[in-house]
Design an enzyme around this catalytic site. Structure first.
Site, PDB file in Angstrom:
ATOM      1  N   LYS A  26     -16.879 -16.349 116.229  1.00 24.15           N
ATOM      2  CA  LYS A  26     -16.386 -15.448 117.272  1.00 24.15           C
ATOM      3  C   LYS A  26     -15.175 -16.051 117.951  1.00 24.15           C
ATOM      4  O   LYS A  26     -15.029 -17.271 118.065  1.00 24.15           O
ATOM      5  CB  LYS A  26     -17.458 -15.105 118.293  1.00 24.15           C
ATOM      6  CG  LYS A  26     -17.689 -16.145 119.362  1.00 24.15           C
ATOM      7  CD  LYS A  26     -18.577 -15.609 120.480  1.00 24.15           C
ATOM      8  CE  LYS A  26     -18.832 -16.687 121.508  1.00 24.15           C
ATOM      9  NZ  LYS A  26     -19.560 -16.180 122.674  1.00 24.15           N
ATOM     10  N   SER A  38      -6.451  -1.579 112.000  1.00 23.55           N
ATOM     11  CA  SER A  38      -6.799  -2.988 111.835  1.00 23.55           C
ATOM     12  C   SER A  38      -6.670  -3.687 113.178  1.00 23.55           C
ATOM     13  O   SER A  38      -6.366  -3.060 114.184  1.00 23.55           O
ATOM     14  CB  SER A  38      -5.846  -3.660 110.831  1.00 23.55           C
ATOM     15  OG  SER A  38      -4.518  -3.561 111.286  1.00 23.55           O
ATOM     16  N   TYR A  76     -10.924  -4.373 110.638  1.00 21.20           N
ATOM     17  CA  TYR A  76     -10.708  -5.563 109.814  1.00 21.20           C
ATOM     18  C   TYR A  76      -9.548  -6.364 110.390  1.00 21.20           C
ATOM     19  O   TYR A  76      -8.726  -5.841 111.135  1.00 21.20           O
ATOM     20  CB  TYR A  76     -10.460  -5.199 108.342  1.00 21.20           C
ATOM     21  CG  TYR A  76      -9.259  -4.322 108.103  1.00 21.20           C
ATOM     22  CD1 TYR A  76      -8.010  -4.870 107.847  1.00 21.20           C
ATOM     23  CD2 TYR A  76      -9.370  -2.943 108.130  1.00 21.20           C
ATOM     24  CE1 TYR A  76      -6.901  -4.060 107.622  1.00 21.20           C
ATOM     25  CE2 TYR A  76      -8.273  -2.126 107.912  1.00 21.20           C
ATOM     26  CZ  TYR A  76      -7.041  -2.691 107.657  1.00 21.20           C
ATOM     27  OH  TYR A  76      -5.950  -1.885 107.444  1.00 21.20           O
TER      28      TYR A  76
END
Length: 123
Positions: free
Chosen positions: A9, A25, A58
């Site tokens: 993370k 994205s 993504y």
């Protein structure tokens, strides 16, 4: 049996751009991607601390040391410039891998410059 755990993370990064008219994205400073072990085009989950939105997109590589966190395409409706985000990736681990499992937790300053990488939550 496989179980899904947090792989990495990026904690409390600041949104630097939000571009609706861009192919979907999230552009992320390459230094941060490398530190977290997140690959280009890898699926990521984004949690917006400011408004509670949670969404999937993504990652795409941004320029090194640029501090860029640009939420693009339809996801841009879920984050505004200045919003704090948690960007997470997950992986599937088998029972043997879980025994040695450690997530990669990356922390940044207010300019999205990497300040710390660890495997346990900072309080």
């Amino acid at each position: 049996m496989h179980r899904i755990f947090l792989k990495a993370k990026l904690h409390r990064v600041t949104t630097t751009a939000s571009e609706v008219d861009y192919e979907g994205s999230c552009e992320i400073d390459s230094i941060l991607l490398d530190a977290a072990g997140i690959g280009a085009f890898e699926q990521i989950q984004i949690y917006n601390i400011n408004n509670g939105n949670r969404f999937t997109t993504y990652a795409i590589r941004g320029k090194d040391n640029s501090g860029v966190i640009s939420v693009n395409g339809a996801a841009a409706h879920k984050a505004q410039v200045g919003d704090l985000l948690i960007i997470a990736s997950y992986a599937s681990y088998n029972e043997i891998e879980i025994k040695n499992y450690m997530p990669t937790l990356c922390y940044v300053d207010d300019k999205n410059i990497l300040t710390k990488v660890g495997a346990s939550i900072s309080l």
